[in-house]
Enzyme design. Sequence first.
Site, mmCIF file in Angstrom:
data_model
loop_
_atom_site.group_PDB
_atom_site.id
_atom_site.type_symbol
_atom_site.label_atom_id
_atom_site.label_comp_id
_atom_site.label_asym_id
_atom_site.label_seq_id
_atom_site.Cartn_x
_atom_site.Cartn_y
_atom_site.Cartn_z
ATOM 1 N N ARG A 1 -93.682 58.370 55.784
ATOM 2 C CA ARG A 1 -93.148 57.135 56.378
ATOM 3 C C ARG A 1 -91.621 57.178 56.423
ATOM 4 O O ARG A 1 -91.012 58.156 55.994
ATOM 5 C CB ARG A 1 -93.594 55.923 55.557
ATOM 6 C CG ARG A 1 -93.018 55.935 54.151
ATOM 7 C CD ARG A 1 -93.468 54.720 53.355
ATOM 8 N NE ARG A 1 -92.549 54.485 52.245
ATOM 9 C CZ ARG A 1 -92.751 53.594 51.294
ATOM 10 N NH1 ARG A 1 -93.842 52.859 51.309
ATOM 11 N NH2 ARG A 1 -91.861 53.435 50.339
ATOM 12 N N ILE B 1 -87.742 57.441 56.763
ATOM 13 C CA ILE B 1 -86.821 58.467 57.269
ATOM 14 C C ILE B 1 -87.543 59.818 57.387
ATOM 15 O O ILE B 1 -87.347 60.557 58.354
ATOM 16 C CB ILE B 1 -85.586 58.553 56.339
ATOM 17 C CG1 ILE B 1 -84.788 57.241 56.416
ATOM 18 C CG2 ILE B 1 -84.705 59.737 56.716
ATOM 19 C CD1 ILE B 1 -83.641 57.129 55.425
ATOM 20 N N ASP C 1 -96.245 64.840 51.285
ATOM 21 C CA ASP C 1 -96.066 63.569 50.568
ATOM 22 C C ASP C 1 -97.107 63.486 49.450
ATOM 23 O O ASP C 1 -97.968 64.371 49.323
ATOM 24 C CB ASP C 1 -96.178 62.368 51.528
ATOM 25 C CG ASP C 1 -95.266 61.215 51.105
ATOM 26 O OD1 ASP C 1 -95.459 60.676 49.983
ATOM 27 O OD2 ASP C 1 -94.364 60.854 51.877
ATOM 28 N N ALA D 1 -87.877 63.375 50.155
ATOM 29 C CA ALA D 1 -88.604 62.475 49.237
ATOM 30 C C ALA D 1 -87.626 61.884 48.235
ATOM 31 O O ALA D 1 -86.796 62.598 47.673
ATOM 32 C CB ALA D 1 -89.706 63.242 48.517
ATOM 33 N N GLY D 2 -87.712 60.593 48.037
ATOM 34 C CA GLY D 2 -86.786 59.949 47.102
ATOM 35 C C GLY D 2 -87.321 58.598 46.692
ATOM 36 O O GLY D 2 -88.114 57.987 47.417
ATOM 37 N N LYS E 1 -82.055 48.998 38.074
ATOM 38 C CA LYS E 1 -81.759 48.084 36.958
ATOM 39 C C LYS E 1 -80.361 48.463 36.489
ATOM 40 O O LYS E 1 -79.982 49.634 36.588
ATOM 41 C CB LYS E 1 -82.710 48.310 35.763
ATOM 42 C CG LYS E 1 -84.090 47.732 35.909
ATOM 43 C CD LYS E 1 -84.124 46.258 35.557
ATOM 44 C CE LYS E 1 -85.532 45.732 35.839
ATOM 45 N NZ LYS E 1 -85.546 44.375 36.304
ATOM 46 N N ALA F 1 -77.979 48.847 31.103
ATOM 47 C CA ALA F 1 -78.339 48.166 29.853
ATOM 48 C C ALA F 1 -79.805 47.729 29.850
ATOM 49 O O ALA F 1 -80.438 47.627 28.804
ATOM 50 C CB ALA F 1 -77.436 46.945 29.647
ATOM 51 N N ASN G 1 -73.143 52.422 42.733
ATOM 52 C CA ASN G 1 -73.677 51.125 43.134
ATOM 53 C C ASN G 1 -74.192 50.399 41.900
ATOM 54 O O ASN G 1 -74.862 50.996 41.060
ATOM 55 C CB ASN G 1 -74.830 51.328 44.128
ATOM 56 C CG ASN G 1 -75.046 50.112 44.997
ATOM 57 O OD1 ASN G 1 -74.234 49.179 44.993
ATOM 58 N ND2 ASN G 1 -76.136 50.122 45.730
ATOM 59 N N TYR H 1 -80.101 56.309 40.336
ATOM 60 C CA TYR H 1 -80.181 56.747 41.732
ATOM 61 C C TYR H 1 -78.870 57.431 42.152
ATOM 62 O O TYR H 1 -78.872 58.515 42.744
ATOM 63 C CB TYR H 1 -80.454 55.518 42.604
ATOM 64 C CG TYR H 1 -80.645 55.786 44.068
ATOM 65 C CD1 TYR H 1 -81.816 56.378 44.541
ATOM 66 C CD2 TYR H 1 -79.669 55.429 44.999
ATOM 67 C CE1 TYR H 1 -82.010 56.614 45.893
ATOM 68 C CE2 TYR H 1 -79.855 55.640 46.354
ATOM 69 C CZ TYR H 1 -81.026 56.233 46.800
ATOM 70 O OH TYR H 1 -81.216 56.451 48.147
HETATM 71 N N1 LIG Z 1 -83.396 53.667 53.507
HETATM 72 C C1 LIG Z 1 -82.111 53.812 53.242
HETATM 73 O O1 LIG Z 1 -81.295 52.957 53.600
HETATM 74 C C2 LIG Z 1 -81.606 55.027 52.523
HETATM 75 C C3 LIG Z 1 -80.246 55.099 52.245
HETATM 76 C C4 LIG Z 1 -79.760 56.222 51.592
HETATM 77 C C5 LIG Z 1 -80.609 57.239 51.247
HETATM 78 N N2 LIG Z 1 -81.927 57.151 51.506
HETATM 79 C C6 LIG Z 1 -82.784 58.276 51.087
HETATM 80 O O2 LIG Z 1 -83.565 58.704 52.191
HETATM 81 C C7 LIG Z 1 -84.810 59.229 51.722
HETATM 82 C C8 LIG Z 1 -85.961 58.538 52.430
HETATM 83 O O3 LIG Z 1 -85.829 57.145 52.234
HETATM 84 P P1 LIG Z 1 -86.818 56.063 52.879
HETATM 85 O O4 LIG Z 1 -86.048 54.814 53.013
HETATM 86 O O5 LIG Z 1 -87.486 56.628 54.075
HETATM 87 O O6 LIG Z 1 -87.837 55.893 51.656
HETATM 88 P P2 LIG Z 1 -89.408 55.591 51.629
HETATM 89 O O7 LIG Z 1 -89.678 55.020 50.295
HETATM 90 O O8 LIG Z 1 -89.802 54.800 52.839
HETATM 91 O O9 LIG Z 1 -90.059 57.041 51.753
HETATM 92 C C9 LIG Z 1 -89.945 58.013 50.730
HETATM 93 C C10 LIG Z 1 -91.166 58.885 50.781
HETATM 94 O O10 LIG Z 1 -91.064 59.832 49.680
HETATM 95 C C11 LIG Z 1 -92.336 59.964 49.112
HETATM 96 N N3 LIG Z 1 -92.280 60.407 47.714
HETATM 97 C C12 LIG Z 1 -91.826 59.700 46.647
HETATM 98 N N4 LIG Z 1 -92.032 60.389 45.515
HETATM 99 C C13 LIG Z 1 -92.604 61.547 45.862
HETATM 100 C C14 LIG Z 1 -93.073 62.670 45.119
HETATM 101 N N5 LIG Z 1 -93.008 62.709 43.779
HETATM 102 N N6 LIG Z 1 -93.638 63.695 45.781
HETATM 103 C C15 LIG Z 1 -93.737 63.666 47.142
HETATM 104 N N7 LIG Z 1 -93.317 62.641 47.884
HETATM 105 C C16 LIG Z 1 -92.759 61.590 47.256
HETATM 106 C C17 LIG Z 1 -92.933 58.564 49.205
HETATM 107 O O11 LIG Z 1 -94.342 58.570 49.054
HETATM 108 C C18 LIG Z 1 -92.462 58.109 50.576
HETATM 109 O O12 LIG Z 1 -93.396 58.416 51.591
HETATM 110 C C19 LIG Z 1 -84.805 59.029 50.206
HETATM 111 O O13 LIG Z 1 -84.367 60.227 49.580
HETATM 112 C C20 LIG Z 1 -83.776 57.936 50.020
HETATM 113 O O14 LIG Z 1 -83.206 57.953 48.741
HETATM 114 C C21 LIG Z 1 -82.455 56.053 52.130
#
Ligand SMILES: NC(=O)c1ccc[n+]([C@@H]2O[C@H](COP(=O)([O-])OP(=O)(O)OC[C@H]3O[C@@H](n4cnc5c(N)ncnc54)[C@H](O)[C@@H]3O)[C@@H](O)[C@H]2O)c1
Length: 443
Positions: A212, A214, A233, A285-286, A291, A294, A343, A349
């Site tokens: 899903r 990005i 995923d 993946a992220g 929180k 503290a 942040n 993060y």
């Molecule tokens: N959305 C934003 O504004 C934003 C900003 C900066 C950075 N990012 C980074 O962009 C990336 C994608 O973000 P997003 O908003 O699409 O997030 P999202 O939560 O919509 O999608 C992340 C996907 O990673 C998968 N995932 C999580 N843990 C996993 C694991 N252990 N093994 C395999 N897959 C795993 C999830 O199942 C999910 O499908 C992330 O790394 C996020 O930190 C997003």
Amino acid sequence: MADRYANFANSGLGRTVVKRLGLPDPPRLRRHRAGDPLVTGPVLLGATPGGRLAEPIRKLLETAGVEVTAEGVRVSALVFDATGIVDSTQLRALYDFFHPYARALETSGRVIVLGTPPEATASPKEAIAQRSLEGLTRSIGKEFGRGTTAQLVYVAPGGESGVESTLRFLLSGRSAYVSGQVIRIGAGPVSAPADWERPLDGKLALVTGAARGIGAAIARVLARDGAEVIALDVPAAGDALAGVANETRGRALQLDLTAESAAERLAGYLAAGPHAAVDIIVHNAGITRDKTIARMTEDRWDSVIGVNLTAPERVNDLLLERDLIPSGGRIVGVASIAGIAGNRGQTNYATSKAGVIGQVQAYAPLLAGRGITINAVAPGFIETAMTAKMPVGLREAGRRLNSMSQGGLPVDVAETIAWFASPGSAAVTGNVVRVCGQSLLGA
Ligand SMILES: NC(=O)c1ccc[n+]([C@@H]2O[C@H](COP(=O)([O-])OP(=O)(O)OC[C@H]3O[C@@H](n4cnc5c(N)ncnc54)[C@H](O)[C@@H]3O)[C@@H](O)[C@H]2O)c1
């Protein structure tokens, strides 16, 4: 999630209200669509005497069917070769170029200044003058508005043949939400892809977190550009993952990247496949577990570092050790502007995302000898499920506090990654490019 304010501001009544009250004015950005020309009008090209890039750029633009002009009333881009500037007195050439033509730029116009990396100059005076270019481009990004993007591209001496992929990306609608960036292109010959519309033909790409948001957009854009995509995923996201794999005519791989055996299983899967290697790997993946420190439990800290930083590290280490990423390979990390600016509530993060930037910096020189590049994107506020969950005040601030007065779309991040992945970007390594509409955070 719909940006209701942007929709209102672009309506008939909204336009009047926004203008009268001096409210943020989010323009409709020019984004690439299939079949679009590179630019929407002539490109105005300027240079200082002794510049080494203007002529190669004129040639490559004309070959690409772009009208290049030395003056113009309405132009789609202002491109200036500043490599001939060797001391601060010559910076006046920038004023002489941009002052008369600032108003000639169309909506969603492009400003690109090309320079020599300060560390590759012949004298301290030249290094200072070249470093100055950064202030100019970042200010133009904030000043011109109306969807204009402005970048500084440092091209190492001998890197002239590596400029085209970057120039095409920056001029086109693919870079709609990238502004105020400094991009470095290294030296060495680079061959252009046979087809700029399908530069990834014949390449195998792996995208993590592709079910899903990005990650799904990255899978779609890499597939559009010709790559065969393995979408990875967690098993719990299996249905959505299968949907992305079907849509992109690729493969789905269910794997939790934090499992002890994950890197081993992935390496085994790739080695057993028809390519016995992977050309492009995108560590998307992220997770967030916000929180203040503290109030943060150990598991919130550990899980975020584990998914965002340790997992990609383990995967890279094993795939490189087993030679599963060939010469011409591309590793792309997904950082965040939180990893640059920090942040509140995101110590875990931001630590993990600063580490992703650290990976790029540590590995780029090590991988250069193997013909593999490593770069990262650092997204700002992107409209996804992750940002839809933010409290409304923070969400509105994230959307407006940037030069575009709006959030980016997943496709904006994906297009930037596709540029890194292109065979034409062989000389683009060690870069961290923000996809943040020139967010004020950490800029
Ligand atoms: N959305 C934003 O504004 C934003 C900003 C900066 C950075 N990012 C980074 O962009 C990336 C994608 O973000 P997003 O908003 O699409 O997030 P999202 O939560 O919509 O999608 C992340 C996907 O990673 C998968 N995932 C999580 N843990 C996993 C694991 N252990 N093994 C395999 N897959 C795993 C999830 O199942 C999910 O499908 C992330 O790394 C996020 O930190 C997003």
